[in-house]
Design a protein around this motif. Structure first.
Motif, PDB file in Angstrom:
ATOM      1  N   GLU A   1       1.055  -1.112   0.026  1.00 31.38           N
ATOM      2  CA  GLU A   1       0.118  -0.033   0.043  1.00 31.38           C
ATOM      3  C   GLU A   1       0.958   1.290  -0.007  1.00 31.38           C
ATOM      4  N   GLY A   2       0.584   2.259  -0.811  1.00 29.55           N
ATOM      5  CA  GLY A   2       1.183   3.451  -0.941  1.00 29.55           C
ATOM      6  C   GLY A   2       2.540   3.378  -1.640  1.00 29.55           C
ATOM      7  N   VAL A   3       2.633   2.474  -2.630  1.00 31.02           N
ATOM      8  CA  VAL A   3       3.783   2.344  -3.069  1.00 31.02           C
ATOM      9  C   VAL A   3       3.632   2.098  -4.927  1.00 31.02           C
ATOM     10  N   GLU A   4       4.155   2.976  -5.430  1.00 27.52           N
ATOM     11  CA  GLU A   4       4.242   3.027  -6.885  1.00 27.52           C
ATOM     12  C   GLU A   4       5.231   1.753  -7.375  1.00 27.52           C
ATOM     13  N   VAL A   5       4.653   1.016  -8.309  1.00 26.08           N
ATOM     14  CA  VAL A   5       5.329  -0.111  -8.696  1.00 26.08           C
ATOM     15  C   VAL A   5       5.543   0.247 -10.265  1.00 26.08           C
ATOM     16  N   ARG A   6       6.787  -0.317 -10.533  1.00 28.27           N
ATOM     17  CA  ARG A   6       6.817   0.082 -12.122  1.00 28.27           C
ATOM     18  C   ARG A   6       8.172  -0.842 -12.547  1.00 28.27           C
ATOM     19  N   ARG A   7       7.743  -1.558 -13.781  1.00 24.79           N
ATOM     20  CA  ARG A   7       8.915  -2.429 -14.220  1.00 24.79           C
ATOM     21  C   ARG A   7       9.938  -1.621 -14.697  1.00 24.79           C
ATOM     22  N   HIS A   8      11.323  -1.947 -14.442  1.00 21.90           N
ATOM     23  CA  HIS A   8      12.323  -1.224 -14.801  1.00 21.90           C
ATOM     24  C   HIS A   8      13.754  -2.068 -14.786  1.00 21.90           C
ATOM     25  N   ASP A   9      14.316  -1.957 -15.692  1.00 26.75           N
ATOM     26  CA  ASP A   9      15.475  -2.830 -15.860  1.00 26.75           C
ATOM     27  C   ASP A   9      16.862  -1.721 -15.687  1.00 26.75           C
ATOM     28  N   VAL A  10      17.502  -1.769 -14.327  1.00 27.59           N
ATOM     29  CA  VAL A  10      18.197  -0.834 -13.824  1.00 27.59           C
ATOM     30  C   VAL A  10      19.721  -0.950 -14.629  1.00 27.59           C
ATOM     31  N   THR A  11      19.655  -1.805 -15.575  1.00 32.03           N
ATOM     32  CA  THR A  11      21.199  -1.997 -16.274  1.00 32.03           C
ATOM     33  C   THR A  11      20.963  -1.276 -17.759  1.00 32.03           C
ATOM     34  N   GLN A  12      19.693  -1.038 -18.169  1.00 29.26           N
ATOM     35  CA  GLN A  12      19.329  -0.200 -19.460  1.00 29.26           C
ATOM     36  C   GLN A  12      18.482   0.757 -19.479  1.00 29.26           C
ATOM     37  N   ASP A  13      17.480   0.785 -18.778  1.00 28.16           N
ATOM     38  CA  ASP A  13      16.392   1.707 -18.632  1.00 28.16           C
ATOM     39  C   ASP A  13      16.765   3.179 -18.251  1.00 28.16           C
ATOM     40  N   PRO A  14      16.209   4.257 -18.673  1.00 29.86           N
ATOM     41  CA  PRO A  14      16.745   5.565 -18.019  1.00 29.86           C
ATOM     42  C   PRO A  14      16.254   5.462 -16.413  1.00 29.86           C
ATOM     43  N   LEU A  15      17.014   6.306 -15.830  1.00 34.24           N
ATOM     44  CA  LEU A  15      16.551   6.460 -14.502  1.00 34.24           C
ATOM     45  C   LEU A  15      15.499   7.316 -14.339  1.00 34.24           C
ATOM     46  N   PRO A  16      14.854   7.248 -13.327  1.00 29.81           N
ATOM     47  CA  PRO A  16      13.630   7.882 -12.919  1.00 29.81           C
ATOM     48  C   PRO A  16      13.854   9.606 -12.850  1.00 29.81           C
ATOM     49  N   ALA A  17      13.137  10.150 -13.373  1.00 31.81           N
ATOM     50  CA  ALA A  17      13.381  11.704 -13.616  1.00 31.81           C
ATOM     51  C   ALA A  17      13.828  12.557 -12.365  1.00 31.81           C
ATOM     52  N   GLU A  18      13.225  12.118 -11.135  1.00 31.61           N
ATOM     53  CA  GLU A  18      13.647  12.764 -10.182  1.00 31.61           C
ATOM     54  C   GLU A  18      14.858  12.095  -9.332  1.00 31.61           C
ATOM     55  N   GLN A  19      15.260  12.842  -8.266  1.00 37.18           N
ATOM     56  CA  GLN A  19      16.200  12.496  -7.423  1.00 37.18           C
ATOM     57  C   GLN A  19      15.508  12.106  -6.196  1.00 37.18           C
ATOM     58  N   PHE A  20      16.225  11.023  -5.479  1.00 35.11           N
ATOM     59  CA  PHE A  20      15.621  10.546  -4.253  1.00 35.11           C
ATOM     60  C   PHE A  20      16.471  10.973  -2.648  1.00 35.11           C
ATOM     61  N   ASP A  21      15.706  10.850  -1.680  1.00 31.72           N
ATOM     62  CA  ASP A  21      16.262  10.969  -0.311  1.00 31.72           C
ATOM     63  C   ASP A  21      16.997   9.715  -0.001  1.00 31.72           C
ATOM     64  N   LEU A  22      16.387   8.629  -0.774  1.00 28.84           N
ATOM     65  CA  LEU A  22      17.050   7.408  -0.296  1.00 28.84           C
ATOM     66  C   LEU A  22      16.817   6.476  -1.539  1.00 28.84           C
ATOM     67  N   VAL A  23      18.013   6.037  -1.884  1.00 22.89           N
ATOM     68  CA  VAL A  23      17.830   4.997  -2.817  1.00 22.89           C
ATOM     69  C   VAL A  23      18.451   3.488  -2.394  1.00 22.89           C
ATOM     70  N   HIS A  24      17.939   2.505  -2.187  1.00 17.57           N
ATOM     71  CA  HIS A  24      18.278   1.376  -1.574  1.00 17.57           C
ATOM     72  C   HIS A  24      18.032   0.233  -2.487  1.00 17.57           C
ATOM     73  N   ALA A  25      18.969  -0.840  -2.534  1.00 20.11           N
ATOM     74  CA  ALA A  25      19.004  -2.049  -3.163  1.00 20.11           C
ATOM     75  C   ALA A  25      19.529  -3.296  -2.434  1.00 20.11           C
ATOM     76  N   ARG A  26      19.013  -4.316  -2.366  1.00 19.97           N
ATOM     77  CA  ARG A  26      19.361  -5.512  -1.416  1.00 19.97           C
ATOM     78  C   ARG A  26      19.435  -6.704  -2.455  1.00 19.97           C
ATOM     79  N   LEU A  27      20.466  -7.526  -2.177  1.00 18.62           N
ATOM     80  CA  LEU A  27      20.870  -8.715  -2.963  1.00 18.62           C
ATOM     81  C   LEU A  27      20.364  -8.637  -4.489  1.00 18.62           C
ATOM     82  N   LEU A  28      20.928  -7.400  -5.044  1.00 21.77           N
ATOM     83  CA  LEU A  28      20.444  -7.332  -6.470  1.00 21.77           C
ATOM     84  C   LEU A  28      21.982  -7.099  -7.294  1.00 21.77           C
ATOM     85  N   LEU A  29      22.704  -6.402  -6.962  1.00 24.19           N
ATOM     86  CA  LEU A  29      23.890  -6.079  -7.923  1.00 24.19           C
ATOM     87  C   LEU A  29      24.873  -7.161  -7.847  1.00 24.19           C
ATOM     88  N   VAL A  30      24.904  -7.902  -7.030  1.00 22.22           N
ATOM     89  CA  VAL A  30      25.929  -9.041  -6.968  1.00 22.22           C
ATOM     90  C   VAL A  30      25.948 -10.067  -8.227  1.00 22.22           C
TER      91      VAL A  30
END
Length: 264
Positions: free
Chosen positions: A87-116
């Motif tokens: 609830e209260g979350v915008e969900v979007r399909r996104h390929d972080v290796t290829q797709d453009p970054l979101p237009a805004e900047q964020f107070d927090l960017v978090h990723a867990r068990l992804l980059l490895v």
């Protein structure tokens, strides 16, 4: 052997939900404690990258409240939509290796068990750093299987030795798919290299728990065909799963390295 950079643990399989639940039980309280300590508060804008399941996006939404914003992205958003949608979350399909970054900047960017799991993981981390507003935080959490490679550090009998054989096969499959088994320890250097300051890191290492056994069992069931081979038979995997069904086998996970830095 040539590397196959496809993601080994396909989130479209049924066992992915079991894995997400076990990972949430193991690590969500660790993750949210760090985010709280680092100053996550109402009204902030957050981006959860490679969200997987709904646990952390929901926790972020609770903390930032209606005045804030939480964007949760993943290649496969099936675990973030439908009845389990946070609830209260915008969900979007996104390929972080290829797709453009979101237009805004964020107070927090978090990723867990992804980059490895990504072949261009360092470049992706640098891109994520640019999505952090000045004064904001980048928090990356990733495993370091090479730092502690065993499923059972206490090799006290045949069940433990078998568990470690299965873990070696799993680590070999990860490496074949391009995972960096020593990635977690590199995070402080990479965050500093991306221009972040106040960089620090801690590790979480659950020695044993029911959630550890549940995560191991779901992983083995999901990768059964890939794990079976000359050194590990179907009967071996059946025995390992039977051992995991009890409460006697102490299995652990790879240490989770949590690293954070602030954009100047």
């Amino acid at each position: 052997m040539a590397e196959d950079h496809g993601y080994l643990l396909d989130n479209r399989q049924r066992e992915a939900g079991e894995r997400f639940a076990a990972i949430a039980e193991l690590f969500d309280s660790w993750t949210t404690a760090h985010l709280d300590r680092l100053g996550l508060t109402a009204g902030q804008h957050c981006w959860e990258v490679g969200a997987g399941g709904p646990g952390i996006p929901s926790a972020l939404a609770e903390r930032v409240g209606p005045a804030g914003r939480v964007l949760a992205t993943d290649l496969d958003v099936s675990w973030l939509t439908g009845p389990a949608a946070p609830e209260g979350v915008e969900v979007r399909r996104h390929d972080v290796t290829q797709d453009p970054l979101p237009a805004e900047q964020f107070d927090l960017v978090h990723a867990r068990l992804l980059l490895v799991h990504l072949p261009d993981r360092a470049a992706v981390l640098e891109r994520l750093a640019t999505a952090v507003r000045p004064g904001g935080l980048l928090v990356i959490e990733d495993a370091d299987p090479a730092l502690q490679p065993l499923a059972c550090p206490d090799e006290s009998g045949p069940a433990q030795l078998l568990a470690n054989r299965v873990r070696r096969a799993f680590r070999a499959r990860l490496a074949e798919r391009g995972a960096d088994l020593a990635f977690g320890r590199t995070l402080p250097r990479l965050l500093r290299g991306a221009g972040l300051t106040e960089v620090a890191a801690e590790a979480f290492f659950p020695v044993t728990s029911p959630a550890c056994r549940a995560l191991e069992a779901a992983t083995v069931r999901q990768l059964r065909e890939q794990l079976t081979g000359p050194d590990l038979t179907a009967a071996d995997l059946d025995l390992h799963l039977a051992n995991l069904a009890g409460a006697e086998l102490d299995v652990t996970t790879a240490p989770l390295i949590t690293c954070w830095g602030r954009r100047g």
